[in-house]
Design a protein around this motif. Structure first.
Motif, PDB file in Angstrom:
ATOM      1  N   UNK A 216       0.819  -1.220   0.000  1.00  0.00           N
ATOM      2  CA  UNK A 216       0.000   0.000   0.000  1.00  0.00           C
ATOM      3  C   UNK A 216       0.857   1.276   0.000  1.00  0.00           C
ATOM      4  N   UNK A 217       1.960   1.235   0.728  1.00  0.00           N
ATOM      5  CA  UNK A 217       2.794   2.435   0.788  1.00  0.00           C
ATOM      6  C   UNK A 217       3.405   2.744  -0.592  1.00  0.00           C
ATOM      7  N   UNK A 287      -5.594  12.939  -6.068  1.00  0.00           N
ATOM      8  CA  UNK A 287      -4.716  11.773  -5.943  1.00  0.00           C
ATOM      9  C   UNK A 287      -5.009  10.989  -4.667  1.00  0.00           C
ATOM     10  N   UNK A 288      -5.261  11.712  -3.582  1.00  0.00           N
ATOM     11  CA  UNK A 288      -5.586  11.012  -2.326  1.00  0.00           C
ATOM     12  C   UNK A 288      -6.870  10.206  -2.478  1.00  0.00           C
ATOM     13  N   UNK A 289      -7.814  10.797  -3.173  1.00  0.00           N
ATOM     14  CA  UNK A 289      -9.069  10.086  -3.426  1.00  0.00           C
ATOM     15  C   UNK A 289      -8.798   8.839  -4.276  1.00  0.00           C
ATOM     16  N   UNK A 290      -8.004   9.008  -5.322  1.00  0.00           N
ATOM     17  CA  UNK A 290      -7.686   7.864  -6.182  1.00  0.00           C
ATOM     18  C   UNK A 290      -7.014   6.745  -5.381  1.00  0.00           C
ATOM     19  N   UNK A 291      -6.121   7.138  -4.484  1.00  0.00           N
ATOM     20  CA  UNK A 291      -5.465   6.114  -3.654  1.00  0.00           C
ATOM     21  C   UNK A 291      -6.512   5.303  -2.884  1.00  0.00           C
ATOM     22  N   UNK A 292      -7.479   5.994  -2.269  1.00  0.00           N
ATOM     23  CA  UNK A 292      -8.519   5.275  -1.513  1.00  0.00           C
ATOM     24  C   UNK A 292      -9.337   4.367  -2.420  1.00  0.00           C
TER      25      UNK A 292
END
Ligand code: TRP
Length: 347
Positions: A216-217, A287-292
């Motif tokens: 994940x990281x 991008x943070x949303x895409x990561x989730x």
């Protein structure tokens, strides 16, 4: 006669999210639809060797990796036959007979072969096995009398070539082979998921992939480094969606229900896109949303992989059993092929 699926992947590395949205996810849906009489999923090690002749260790070590990727995504050996290509030696025999029905000029015109030759820098030193792999791929498909071949768009010329071989064989000898249909992803973004650098295709050699089994990281870092709109410098600037990798990934992975949990200020991808193009929405937030969104899809796959990784011999045993089954089917087709060609002297 029921419908039959045959498809597969070259074991030259772990599978990435491009494989997932472009093919794997669909395979699992097809598997679970109950519409198919038989489903064959092949690890194409012999094909992988056509351009990795000097590197058999790489191919060998990726057999179980690809099998793990398959099963963690939901391919179920109870429902689909998972097998290794080289075990089914009938495929090589079929390839040899089919090669009499294909001209060198036809192979040279195959767009996939053409672009792969360029990509690999073969120029004039093209291995014969690589040059003729469309014929071997036709053998893979026809040995199982596959009606349906779910693949990415780049494989279209391969299926077209297989269809030609079937027509040629059936008219030259006898109606033994089945002409396959291709099944492409229905979502444009899924059809061609670019690498994180925005380059045309995800590829191991370009180092621009997100692998299904990435930490994940690592995935977070890769998403944060993704190519977006180079002219979108300040948050208030209007951004462009054209060629914007982050939004292409959202097109492939995001479902509107996901906003409620991860980005409740918006209710749909369209709303998010509108804000971005209007200006006032920063890349980092998207991008943070895409990561989730990515992790929502990948977490269960990764958890399952961790379980399966504990017993690699069991994974290999599944492939062995599948390969034995696949060999039986291919042997049956080969014997029909030889009979049609009038070379079954001793039956
Ligand atoms: N060429 C496919 C790939 O690179 C793998 C493959 C080999 C295949 N034989 C096949 C796919 C037959 C579909 C049907 O991923």
């Amino acid at each position: 006669m029921g419908k039959v699926i045959l498809t597969g992947d070259r074991p030259t590395g772990k599978l990435h999210v491009g494989h997932y949205v472009g093919s794997l996810k669909r395979r699992v849906e097809l598997q679970n639809s109950g519409e198919y009489k038989d489903i064959y999923i092949m690890i194409a090690d012999a094909q992988a060797l056509t351009d990795n002749a000097g590197n058999p260790e790489k191919v060998r070590s990726n057999i179980s990796e690809v099998a793990l990727d398959y099963m963690s995504c939901g391919l179920d050996p109870e429902k689909s036959v998972l097998f290794v290509q080289s075990y089914v030696s009938e495929l090589t025999e079929l390839t040899f007979y089919y090669s009499n029905l294909v001209t060198v000029s036809r192979l040279k015109r195959n767009p996939t072969v053409k672009s792969e030759i360029k990509l690999r820098g073969f120029n004039t030193s093209i291995p014969v096995g690589f040059f003729t792999y469309p014929i071997s791929q036709a053998a893979d498909i026809t040995a199982f009398k596959a009606t349906t071949v779910p693949v990415g768009e780049d494989q279209l010329p391969m299926i077209e070539q297989a269809r030609e071989i079937v027509r040629s064989f059936n008219s030259t000898y006898d109606e033994v082979l089945v002409e396959p249909d291709v099944l492409l992803p229905d979502n444009q973004a899924c059809m061609r998921l670019p690498g994180i650098d925005g380059k045309a295709k995800m590829s191991k050699s370009l180092g621009n992939c997100i692998y299904l089994s990435d930490d994940p990281e690592d995935i977070r870092k890769k998403v944060m480094n993704m190519f977006t709109d180079p002219n979108h410098i300040r948050v208030q600037d209007p951004g462009s969606l054209e060629g914007n990798t982050v939004f292409i990934y959202l097109d492939a992975f995001c479902r509107d229900e996901m906003f409620a949990e991860y980005l409740p200020e918006y209710s749909s991808l369209q709303e998010l896109k509108d804000h971005y193009t209007r200006g006032g929405l920063g890349d980092v937030k998207v991008k943070k949303f895409l990561y989730s969104v990515l992790m929502e899809e990948l977490s269960p796959i990764q958890a399952k992989r961790k379980e399966l990784e504990k017993d690699i011999p069991a994974v290999m045993e599944i492939l062995h059993k599948g390969s034995i089954r696949a060999k039986e089917t291919a042997a049956q087709t080969l014997s029909e092929v030889k009979r049609a060609m009038k070379i079954e002297y001793f039956d």
